[in-house]
Design a protein around this motif. Structure first.
Motif, PDB file in Angstrom:
ATOM      1  N   ASP A  77       0.171  43.400  43.620  1.00  0.00           N
ATOM      2  CA  ASP A  77      -0.369  42.109  44.051  1.00  0.00           C
ATOM      3  C   ASP A  77       0.735  41.052  44.111  1.00  0.00           C
ATOM      4  N   LEU A  80       2.911  41.666  47.106  1.00  0.00           N
ATOM      5  CA  LEU A  80       2.277  41.232  48.354  1.00  0.00           C
ATOM      6  C   LEU A  80       2.284  39.711  48.487  1.00  0.00           C
ATOM      7  N   VAL A  81       2.092  39.008  47.378  1.00  0.00           N
ATOM      8  CA  VAL A  81       2.159  37.543  47.418  1.00  0.00           C
ATOM      9  C   VAL A  81       3.553  37.112  47.861  1.00  0.00           C
ATOM     10  N   ARG A  84       4.025  38.320  51.744  1.00  0.00           N
ATOM     11  CA  ARG A  84       3.205  37.593  52.714  1.00  0.00           C
ATOM     12  C   ARG A  84       3.355  36.087  52.612  1.00  0.00           C
ATOM     13  N   GLU A  87      -1.477  33.641  48.921  1.00  0.00           N
ATOM     14  CA  GLU A  87      -2.326  34.351  47.966  1.00  0.00           C
ATOM     15  C   GLU A  87      -3.768  34.232  48.433  1.00  0.00           C
ATOM     16  N   TRP A  90      -7.139  39.235  50.593  1.00  0.00           N
ATOM     17  CA  TRP A  90      -6.562  40.433  51.213  1.00  0.00           C
ATOM     18  C   TRP A  90      -5.492  41.065  50.329  1.00  0.00           C
ATOM     19  N   ASN A  91      -4.768  40.251  49.578  1.00  0.00           N
ATOM     20  CA  ASN A  91      -3.771  40.801  48.657  1.00  0.00           C
ATOM     21  C   ASN A  91      -4.444  41.686  47.609  1.00  0.00           C
ATOM     22  N   SER A  92      -5.559  41.222  47.049  1.00  0.00           N
ATOM     23  CA  SER A  92      -6.256  42.006  46.025  1.00  0.00           C
ATOM     24  C   SER A  92      -6.833  43.293  46.599  1.00  0.00           C
ATOM     25  N   THR A  94      -5.797  44.972  49.278  1.00  0.00           N
ATOM     26  CA  THR A  94      -4.683  45.868  49.575  1.00  0.00           C
ATOM     27  C   THR A  94      -4.077  46.426  48.293  1.00  0.00           C
ATOM     28  N   SER A  95      -3.973  45.588  47.267  1.00  0.00           N
ATOM     29  CA  SER A  95      -3.432  46.053  45.979  1.00  0.00           C
ATOM     30  C   SER A  95      -4.316  47.125  45.370  1.00  0.00           C
TER      31      SER A  95
END
Length: 173
Positions: A77, A80-81, A84, A87, A90-92, A94-95
């Protein structure tokens, strides 16, 4: 973009890992104690002994698994933050999918895809429920008057000025 009030990433990983471990302690402990109690022979003494034995043998494995899942999820996560630059849910999601895939890597590609789908779907459901609850509670309080406002001090509802004896008269004059 919705900002989350969370700590910076290196500390978030440690915090999430510890939180997941704690969930494993509580949830895994209760589950294993009940499982040991139910699978024991008849007799309270046997049931209690089997419950403690199951708790002692199986609970640490569950606690460690939860901690590994939480740490890996939080690490992905945070990555990804950073990647990208924002926050969002979608980050969660995908994580969750990537964490499921990584943890199932030793079982082969088919297991990785299945675990990734389960992780992504589970996190999508969690994020969706969170968004719905946030919208519902925001909508619930949108039309409510402030808690400190006394309705008797507001004056008449038809827009006319209150009479001199009315409690809200000072407010308008």
């Amino acid at each position: 973009m919705e900002e989350y009030a969370r700590e910076p990433c290196p500390w978030r990983i440690v915090d999430d890992c510890g939180g997941a471990f704690t969930m494993g302690v509580i949830g895994g402990g209760v589950f294993q104690a009940v499982k040991g109690f139910r699978n024991a022979p008849v007799g309270l003494r046997h049931k209690l002994r089997n419950s403690v034995q199951a708790l002692r043998l199986q609970a640490p494995q569950i606690q460690g698994s939860f901690a590994v899942w939480g740490g890996l999820f939080s690490t992905i996560d945070c990555g990804l933050v950073r990647l990208r630059g924002k926050e969002d849910p979608w980050n969660s999601i995908t994580s969750g999918a990537l964490t499921g895939a990584v943890l199932a890597a030793r079982s082969g590609p088919l297991a990785m895809v299945g675990s990734a789908m389960m992780g992504g779907i589970l996190l999508a459901l969690i994020e969706g429920v969170g968004i719905l609850l946030t919208r519902y509670t925001a909508q619930q309080f949108r039309n409510a008057p402030p808690f400190f406002e006394d309705p008797s001090q507001l004056g008449p509802k038809d827009g006319s000025s209150p009479a001199p004896g009315y409690p809200g008269y000072q407010q308008f004059h």
